[in-house]
Enzyme design. Sequence first.
Site, PDB file in Angstrom:
ATOM      1  N   SER A   1       5.503 -16.761  24.213  1.00 13.66           N
ATOM      2  CA  SER A   1       4.099 -17.105  24.433  1.00 13.66           C
ATOM      3  C   SER A   1       3.708 -16.716  25.850  1.00 13.66           C
ATOM      4  O   SER A   1       4.559 -16.697  26.754  1.00 13.66           O
ATOM      5  CB  SER A   1       3.882 -18.615  24.253  1.00 13.66           C
ATOM      6  OG  SER A   1       2.573 -19.004  24.665  1.00 13.66           O
TER       7      SER A   1
ATOM      8  N   TYR B   1       5.513 -27.250  25.764  1.00 11.43           N
ATOM      9  CA  TYR B   1       5.506 -25.997  25.003  1.00 11.43           C
ATOM     10  C   TYR B   1       5.745 -24.815  25.937  1.00 11.43           C
ATOM     11  O   TYR B   1       6.565 -23.936  25.649  1.00 11.43           O
ATOM     12  CB  TYR B   1       4.170 -25.846  24.280  1.00 11.43           C
ATOM     13  CG  TYR B   1       4.068 -24.642  23.376  1.00 11.43           C
ATOM     14  CD1 TYR B   1       4.413 -24.720  22.030  1.00 11.43           C
ATOM     15  CD2 TYR B   1       3.604 -23.418  23.865  1.00 11.43           C
ATOM     16  CE1 TYR B   1       4.301 -23.620  21.195  1.00 11.43           C
ATOM     17  CE2 TYR B   1       3.503 -22.310  23.034  1.00 11.43           C
ATOM     18  CZ  TYR B   1       3.852 -22.417  21.705  1.00 11.43           C
ATOM     19  OH  TYR B   1       3.747 -21.316  20.875  1.00 11.43           O
TER      20      TYR B   1
END
Length: 277
Positions: A140, A154
């Site tokens: 990501s 995250y």
Amino acid sequence: MPLVKDKVAIITGATSGIGEATVALFVAEGAHVVFTGRRRAEGEAIAARHGGRAVFVQADATLEADWIQVVDGTLQRFGRVDCLFNNAGGPAPTGGIASIPVDGFDAAMALLVRSVMLGMKHVAPPMVAQGSGSIINNASIAAHLAGYSSSLIYGAAKAAVLHLTKCVAMELGEHNVRVNSISPGTIATGILPKALGVEAAAADRLAEGMKATMAKAQPIPRAGLPDDIAQCALYLASDRSSFVNGTDLVVDGGMIGGRMFTPHQDSLRAMREAFGR
């Protein structure tokens, strides 16, 4: 010539979003696909659309026993594994560091990091034995810069995926097994609604409505789509990327490239006016 003709791929987290799009693309490009997820009804419906080219296995990517079942089943059916796309993921606890629940932290690390480790652990032996393979880990842009996820946990987990990818690439590259990652930007899937507490099936349905807002988040004036990531995974799975190893490919429309040009110019114009220029 199809890019992955007759290659055998395992794709995790493929009952919606990026995983589902990657299954469809790989099948269209000639691959045999074994794909996993926890939602049986959705998985079986996707498999039915692709006939015998896509096989669904209900599995939890955080569990080693499930990984053994998936990899052994793939080898029994096809005799080899050419590609693994570690795509399984989901939201992590939101809020500040003082409010993070330990069980939520542990669950997020299991889903986002342990699953990646387990996938690599169990496909590495057959890939090394056959002298070829491509492992692709979904990371990501939140791994690159803070503040690009609804969850700081995250971002930290995806940063771990980036470094784990490079470490394993240095080992397996010696056996002609390539290990790379993809860092998506804002992609129109259900992951953000899920992070904010929306039930999984409903969150997936909200993805379409998020596109208009996402179109303004980066220089390329449209939302990122699951197919954007699937196309990148296809390249990394194919022989066209045979000299690409230990690399992270950022697919974000330029989001983390720097300040967007027009808003920056607008702020400079406002400053000139304030200075009487």
